[in-house]
Enzyme design. Sequence first.
Site, PDB file in Angstrom:
ATOM      1  N   ASP A 537      11.583 -15.857  10.364  1.00 38.78           N
ATOM      2  CA  ASP A 537      12.529 -16.974  10.518  1.00 38.78           C
ATOM      3  C   ASP A 537      13.265 -16.775  11.849  1.00 38.78           C
ATOM      4  OD1 ASP A 537      14.082 -19.164   9.780  1.00 38.78           O
ATOM      5  OD2 ASP A 537      15.405 -17.998   8.470  1.00 38.78           O
ATOM      6  N   GLU A 540      12.929 -18.733  17.254  1.00 34.31           N
ATOM      7  CA  GLU A 540      12.840 -19.652  18.416  1.00 34.31           C
ATOM      8  C   GLU A 540      13.100 -18.939  19.731  1.00 34.31           C
ATOM      9  OE1 GLU A 540      14.749 -20.181  15.671  1.00 34.31           O
ATOM     10  OE2 GLU A 540      13.217 -21.390  14.688  1.00 34.31           O
ATOM     11  N   ASP A 614      15.482 -26.696   8.403  1.00 35.79           N
ATOM     12  CA  ASP A 614      16.657 -26.939   7.561  1.00 35.79           C
ATOM     13  C   ASP A 614      16.931 -28.424   7.356  1.00 35.79           C
ATOM     14  OD1 ASP A 614      16.795 -24.240   7.480  1.00 35.79           O
ATOM     15  OD2 ASP A 614      18.431 -24.054   8.928  1.00 35.79           O
TER      16      ASP A 614
HETATM   17  C1  NOJ Z   1      17.292 -20.390   8.337  1.00 38.99           C
HETATM   18  C2  NOJ Z   1      16.078 -20.891   7.630  1.00 38.99           C
HETATM   19  O1  NOJ Z   1      15.667 -22.111   8.165  1.00 38.99           O
HETATM   20  C3  NOJ Z   1      16.360 -20.997   6.147  1.00 38.99           C
HETATM   21  O2  NOJ Z   1      15.213 -21.455   5.478  1.00 38.99           O
HETATM   22  C4  NOJ Z   1      16.819 -19.663   5.602  1.00 38.99           C
HETATM   23  O3  NOJ Z   1      17.147 -19.805   4.247  1.00 38.99           O
HETATM   24  C5  NOJ Z   1      18.051 -19.189   6.378  1.00 38.99           C
HETATM   25  N1  NOJ Z   1      17.721 -19.112   7.771  1.00 38.99           N
HETATM   26  C6  NOJ Z   1      18.559 -17.835   5.892  1.00 38.99           C
HETATM   27  O4  NOJ Z   1      17.650 -16.841   6.134  1.00 38.99           O
END
Ligand code: NOJ
Length: 955
Positions: A537, A540, A614
Amino acid sequence: MVLLKWLLCQLVLFTTLSHAFTDYLLKKCAQSGFCHRNRIYSQNIVKTHHSYYKLDPESIVHDPFQNILHATIIKTVPRLDGDDISVQFPFSLSFLQDYSVRFTIAEKERTVANDSSFLVSTQRYNETWLHAFDEKFPDKVNTTSSFPEPYFLGQEHTANSLWSKLTSFLSLSNSTQDTVYLQNGNVSLEILTEPFQLKIYWKNTLKLIVNEQNFLNIEHRRTKEENFAHVLPEESTFNMFKDDFLYSKLDTLPLGPESIALDFSFIESTNVYGIPEHPTSLRLMDTSQGEPYRLFNVDVFEYNIGTTQPMYGSIPFMFSSSSTSVFWVNAADTWVDIKYDTRKNKTMTHWISENGVVDVVVSLGPDIPTIIDTFTDLTGRPFLPPMSSIGYHQCRWNYNDEMDVLNVDSQMDVHRFPYDFIWLDLEYTNDKKYFTWKPNSFPNPKRLLTKLNKLGRNLVVLIDPHLKKDYEISDTVINENVAVKDHNGNDYVGHCWPGNSIWIDTMSKYGQKIWKSFFEKFMDFPHDLTNLFVWNDMNEPSIFDGPETTAPKDLIHDSHIEERSIHNLYGLSVHEATYDAVKSVYSSSDKRPFLLTRAFFAGSQRTAATWTGDNVATWEYLKISIPMVLSNNVAGMPFIGADIAGFAEDPTPELIARWYQAGLWYPFFRAHAHIDTKRREPYLFDDPLKSIVRDAIQLRYFLLPTLYTMFYKSSTTGYPIMNPMFIQHPEFKDLYDIDNQFYWGDSGLLVKPITEPDQLETEMIFPPGIFYEFASLISFVNDGTYLMKKNIMAPLDTIPLFIEGGHIISMKDKYRRSSKLMRNDPYILVIAPDAKGSAVGDLYVDDGETFGYQKGEYLRTQFILEDGHILKNIPSHTPDNLVGTEDSILRNTNIEKIIVAKSELQHDIKLKDAIMVKQDGEERSLSTELSYEDDNKIIITNPMIDITESWELTF
Ligand code: NOJ
């Protein structure tokens, strides 16, 4: 400075908690120096019609060994004193694959101007292709700093025969506007020298013009002091040596202006697609009155829908409905303007990148699937995922401890929800230190994995590239000198979840090695325990106190590469290093890794799945998820989904129902929720919601044989899994902007999920043919030659879902707790005949989890229905290790049931008195007693036939 960072951090954290992405954190084109300058340049050039770039005809040479045409493009900057400045740009061109042309434009001076006072290389970065192209392309492996040399490839050509073919078509005229003609099979092109332009043809029809609008612009090397003399009359000097955008002010821009820009006109089309990731329609929007599409990997919590703002991933690949594509091989911050001209039936596009070289692959072909096939031949095929990973994933930020995980696990069984993966987000770590487990919550990971393994289930843990300062892992990264550096060459420190963090530099080979060593230690479980997988995660990378939520552009990778040059590649380098590490850890069991990444680039499909980040639990986000998933599917990266039923906020029961009914068609099918939301594991719902969700998940599992076959097809040709209607039916122009209804691969399943509240019916579009409503097999016929619109009832428990006549779907129909437990179940065939009583269906089967299929351990077969009552099975490949035993590849190969749908056109399809099977030269009759017939279908039960053998069944 520290205070500023703290303030910025608070701001980002605050925005992370409030709802709606703060758009102002990201630049608009007018706030981005190089974007603004190139837009201004293009607006002025349109008025003055000037061109400052020509290709010197005298410079054209060919390299007979590499089969490349080389030449020099010259930019002339006029000066009042007549002492014009001339800058040289080496140009190369070759036919890369059978249907592709590749050309590059670099800058000569930079190659000699390497100045030791710069920490970063002063040469233009020219290695994006090394990361984006599949490794089968020459020189990818073990290349040092080679110039991007194109190659001729193609099965039927050897390099030399191709070159002789090419030279015979090469001619230089003596006119002032010299033109070079080249041809390779159906692809031909003209190089116009003054002004420089390329015209590219498919079967002698013009498809693409490069630099038609003279937007070619390469900001050549100059110092701040000499800049005034190097600027063209049409150019703006806005922010050439500084960046005055909010949080980007600290950018040192060591090399000044370096942008590259070029225009491409797609002829005979006003529909272009691709360049994910953006929360907009599948058919890209005209940007002439707004902001260009931006490709720049950033963290956009609760992104705003309908904008061209950048998102987590970038694939700079665009194609038109006239089967022509442009792959802009550049990983720097990039903006793309699109202007549709319906009068002239063409689409003008303008591509602008902050730095690097012009490196472009243009592909042409007879149809769009060929374009995607060619693109994924070049950038690598989507990996064939383990069967379990195309089942259902249950995720949440966070499952708190081992008890919590095992409780979810058992409750799913108690309430009969099949599932394959459970996920651990951030909080499983000890104090947000990756490669550790929170000691009291996860005291015994091996025990947890062993328990999950009993039913064939898997665990995914989150591992991000930011590493908390001052613990064993980050200390190793610092000591081994593999942290990303700041512009002074010191280890860069920024803010992310753990607070002060450093970032692993996976752009460096040694960095990849160190990264791998962490996994070797972390995943040191017994060899038969191979059910732990990883989620990368925030790659980027997301940096809370960084400009535009990401890395400062003047960071340094691999001791000389500026972040500016490789920004969109970093995420790929992280997940590739992770993939290699996990693959190596599991090498003794030959297990295929499953991996999820948030950031991606062209080539990411080789090793990772992704998701749309998100989103929010509202109807708008459900609706936009479909064009977003479709866009990735047509850009070579089909394994994508969206968080069900919305990451942030609490969904209503109706939204949950509709989101599962839509989400079961995403290639990646995962429920996920923000830490602040209420628990929403499906067994917590009350009926009827609970059974609606169960039916949706169950339908996904019943269809796994068909879905896995589509993943296989995709892994060999790049074919989309969630598939836009225009790809199946390009003959209907009205389908070119349909992105709320889609096919599932080429299976014939046609779906239109409900994405509005209180909607109990919907209008679907049907091409000519017979369509069978999936659940009842009741059919209707569109016997015209046009598209037909029809209202379809969709009460809350119903998904508008049809099988198009002409297809055979392979299914299984028993509830099992996980996909692994379905391996022992027999197959069901659902046959949907077309008007002639014909239908076809493919089936691919392997062990679902190892690389054995690469050694031939798989089955491929085709079912064919003829004349409405003869069904044949024609296996084209069978594995050696066939049936029966526990360790055999195909556990159960029986067909338990054949369901033949009947349309009103097929009254003659009636169950005969005898059902005959011809096999191995013998004929036998089946008992008809167990079979059944009504107005809509025939069901033949227990036909005692098997998917691995050839047979012919007459009924
Ligand atoms: C951002 C991610 O997009 C999300 O899916 C994740 O739950 C959070 N980071 C926490 O790790």
